[in-house]
Design an enzyme around this catalytic site. Structure first.
Site, PDB file in Angstrom:
ATOM      1  N   ASP A 138       0.885  -1.179   0.000  1.00  0.00           N
ATOM      2  CA  ASP A 138       0.000   0.000   0.000  1.00  0.00           C
ATOM      3  C   ASP A 138       0.909   1.211   0.000  1.00  0.00           C
ATOM      4  O   ASP A 138       2.134   1.080  -0.106  1.00  0.00           O
ATOM      5  CB  ASP A 138      -0.948  -0.028   1.209  1.00  0.00           C
ATOM      6  N   HIS A 153      -2.961   2.862  -4.583  1.00  0.00           N
ATOM      7  CA  HIS A 153      -2.295   2.463  -3.334  1.00  0.00           C
ATOM      8  C   HIS A 153      -0.875   1.949  -3.612  1.00  0.00           C
ATOM      9  O   HIS A 153      -0.397   1.020  -2.957  1.00  0.00           O
ATOM     10  CB  HIS A 153      -3.109   1.390  -2.598  1.00  0.00           C
ATOM     11  N   GLU A 165     -10.257   2.382  -4.817  1.00  0.00           N
ATOM     12  CA  GLU A 165     -10.025   3.809  -4.580  1.00  0.00           C
ATOM     13  C   GLU A 165      -9.020   4.451  -5.547  1.00  0.00           C
ATOM     14  O   GLU A 165      -8.272   5.349  -5.151  1.00  0.00           O
ATOM     15  CB  GLU A 165      -9.551   4.027  -3.128  1.00  0.00           C
TER      16      GLU A 165
HETATM   17  C1  TNX Z   1     -10.730   1.736   2.778  1.00  0.00           C
HETATM   18  S1  TNX Z   1     -11.304  -1.096   2.035  1.00  0.00           S
HETATM   19  C2  TNX Z   1      -9.665   1.104   2.169  1.00  0.00           C
HETATM   20  C3  TNX Z   1      -8.391   0.985   2.900  1.00  0.00           C
HETATM   21  C4  TNX Z   1      -8.415   1.712   4.212  1.00  0.00           C
HETATM   22  C5  TNX Z   1      -9.743   1.466   4.903  1.00  0.00           C
HETATM   23  C6  TNX Z   1      -9.832   2.057   6.280  1.00  0.00           C
HETATM   24  C7  TNX Z   1     -10.499  -0.697   0.893  1.00  0.00           C
HETATM   25  C8  TNX Z   1     -10.616  -1.579  -0.202  1.00  0.00           C
HETATM   26  N1  TNX Z   1      -9.753   0.419   0.976  1.00  0.00           N
HETATM   27  O1  TNX Z   1      -7.325   1.432   2.091  1.00  0.00           O
HETATM   28  O2  TNX Z   1      -7.374   1.248   4.995  1.00  0.00           O
HETATM   29  O3  TNX Z   1     -10.784   1.967   4.113  1.00  0.00           O
HETATM   30  O4  TNX Z   1     -11.010   1.667   6.928  1.00  0.00           O
END
Ligand code: TNX
Length: 529
Positions: free
Chosen positions: A191, A252, A309
């Site tokens: 990440d 990420h 994301e």
């Molecule tokens: C969302 S869940 C994210 C993570 C974060 C998390 C914190 C997901 C697929 N992505 O990168 O750590 O929320 O709750």
């Protein structure tokens, strides 16, 4: 009248004070499908031996021997043998029984544990060990158990990019997972803050990408060597836990981009160098080379590609020449389509390695082949995504933020931990999952492989807080994942849980105490002053 009242009070007192075993179906967590108690007890102090029905069960019989030694202080010899020799017998269930089922029959003369294969028997061993630990005076009550899991996928995810816990902590977590019959460990190894996995072809990924964590970008380098990975994979396998590695892409990716900036696709002001570059041919070669090593290390044949994301930091794709050329070549109308094109290319690499593709629910829109794809539904505020994915015949694991993100608070009075519109991930809601309104279309239930909790670590920065956020929610998760809906009962679970808190104490685990929240004050994610 007075006497009658006294008698009534005495009776109530007697019922309330009865041992849990007589009052509850069974003290085991997760609660078995069927359990009944017949009279009598099996003496634990004089077990003549453990015998197994065929040589294919020798190893699992030894696992039981080790568990009795470790968890109950009992040393019992093991060898081949027939049923009815007394002691503990390990045998096979007929093939007509479900493959994941086990039976555990205890009489004053014998303990008989049977399953189709060592994996099913292993789950029975965990029940037996829990029964032994709840028994008193070396006498094991005569339980009759028939059991099988509700879901095949009973998962836990740990984020070691934001914070690195290391081999010993991971092994301890795997031990507790096994104790609670959890069988999938999803390992978030890469990440933005850190890349935690040695890749031989690209050594800088770990050596440079492994520097820093969520709290301190200069924290000394921390990562798993390939030998460490092999050791942990073996450790998990002995406990019938499969490991799913996650190499998050195309977003990420900042830690990887620090190591090999030539493959960066840029980022945003808040998330610099957040993405890989989907416009460069070299990116696909690079990432596929990484995945080939990942495939060689993790035998479960499932690689998680992340895919979440991306919009956090792909703004530079708008101006990047190679991304623009890709868009023109494939007639991609926006950056979301670029993301999907990237996922399809990487999915081809994964399929080429005979692996299943796993991904966060964003990739449901990428057009990947459902038969090769496992989706992780995490956006609880977007139920329509789950519904659509199931309608398209994707296989899914349910891990919605509420209630299955263990970085969320478990008690409203806590100061740290996430909250979503006032919602937290308390024990009772973890227990109740899946909810009656979780949108699973009729006829698509078989596509739901199971459930998983995710431990993200932006608000966890040491073992103590990791424990606090994980225990006892891990036990709650296990019962939600294993126990049939009609057998679930939160108040029965709470009664059985008390004894497990004592076990956490014995193991030196700093847990959240739902019976007495002040007993172990909130472990906070701040450095000691
Ligand atoms: C969302 S869940 C994210 C993570 C974060 C998390 C914190 C997901 C697929 N992505 O990168 O750590 O929320 O709750």
């Amino acid at each position: 009248m007075k006497n009658q009242l006294l008698l009534l009070l005495l009776l109530i007192g007697f019922l309330a004070g009865r041992p849990a075993a007589a009052q509850d179906p069974c003290p085991v967590i997760p609660l078995p499908v069927e359990s009944s108690l017949s009279g009598g007890t099996f003496p634990l102090r004089s077990i003549p031996g453990i015998c197994y029905a065929d040589s294919g069960l020798a190893e699992i019989a030894q696992r039981l021997q080790y568990q009795l030694h470790q968890k109950a202080g009992l040393q019992v010899p093991v060898g081949p043998g027939e049923p009815d020799q007394g002691g503990i017998f390990i045998g096979r269930l007929p093939e007509t029984e479900e493959k994941t089922a086990y039976t555990l029959e205890i009489s004053p003369e014998q303990v008989s544990l049977k399953g189709a294969d060592p994996e099913a028997i292993y789950q029975g061993i965990m029940s037996l060990v829990q029964l032994i630990r709840t028994s008193e005076d070396g006498k094991l009550p005569c339980w009759n158990i028939r059991d099988r899991p509700r879901y095949g996928w009973r998962g836990l995810m740990l984020d070691e990019s934001r914070y690195f816990f290391g081999k010993e902590k991971v092994k301890q977590l795997l031990d507790w997972m096994a104790y609670y019959k959890l069988n999938r460990f999803h390992w978030h190894l890469t990440d933005a803050p850190g890349w935690r996995l040695e890749i031989q072809q690209y050594p800088r990924l770990a050596l440079v990408g492994g520097i820093g964590n969520h709290f301190d970008p200069d924290a000394p380098v921390q990562y798993y060597t390939q030998a460490d990975i092999a050791e942990i994979v073996r450790y998990a396998k002995e406990r019938f836990i499969a490991i799913i590695p996650e190499i998050d892409m195309p977003g990420h990716a900042a830690a990887a981009n620090r190591a090999y900036p030539e493959f960066s696709g840029g980022g945003s002001e808040k998330y610099p160098d957040f993405t890989f570059n989907p416009g460069k041919e070299g990116t696909y070669e690079y990432l596929t080379g990484i995945l080939k090593e990942v495939d060689a290390l993790f035998p479960f044949q499932t690689i998680h590609l992340g895919g979440d994301e991306v919009h956090f930091g792909n703004q530079e794709w708008e101006t990047d020449e190679s991304v623009q050329a890709l868009m023109e070549q494939h007639q991609l109308k926006d950056l979301v389509e670029v993301e999907h094109e990237f996922m399809r290319r990487m999915a081809d690499s994964v399929i080429g390695l005979n692996n299943r593709i796993a991904g966060w629910d964003e990739v449901a829109a990428s057009g990947l082949a459902p038969e090769h794809t496992l989706l992780f539904w995490w956006r609880h505020d977007k139920p329509e995504i789950l519904k659509k994915a199931l309608e398209k015949d994707y296989q899914v694991v349910l891990c919605p933020r509420i209630p299955l993100y263990f970085d969320f608070k478990q008690n409203k009075t806590h100061r740290w931990g996430r909250v979503w519109n006032g919602d937290i991930a308390g024990l009772e809601s973890v227990y109740a999952f899946p909810f009656a309104d979780t949108p699973i279309p009729n006829g698509k239930e078989h596509l739901v492989e199971g459930i998983q909790a995710n431990i993200w670590t932006e608000v966890i920065r040491d073992n103590r807080r990791l424990d606090f956020m994980t225990f006892p929610r891990i036990a709650t998760l296990a019962e939600a994942a294993w126990t049939a809906e009609q057998n679930k009962d939160f108040s029965s679970f709470r009664r059985r849980l008390r004894f497990h808190l004592e076990q956490y104490d014995q193991a030196g685990i700093y847990y959240y105490n739902p019976f007495d929240p002040g007993a172990n004050p909130e472990a906070i994610p701040l450095p000691p002053r």
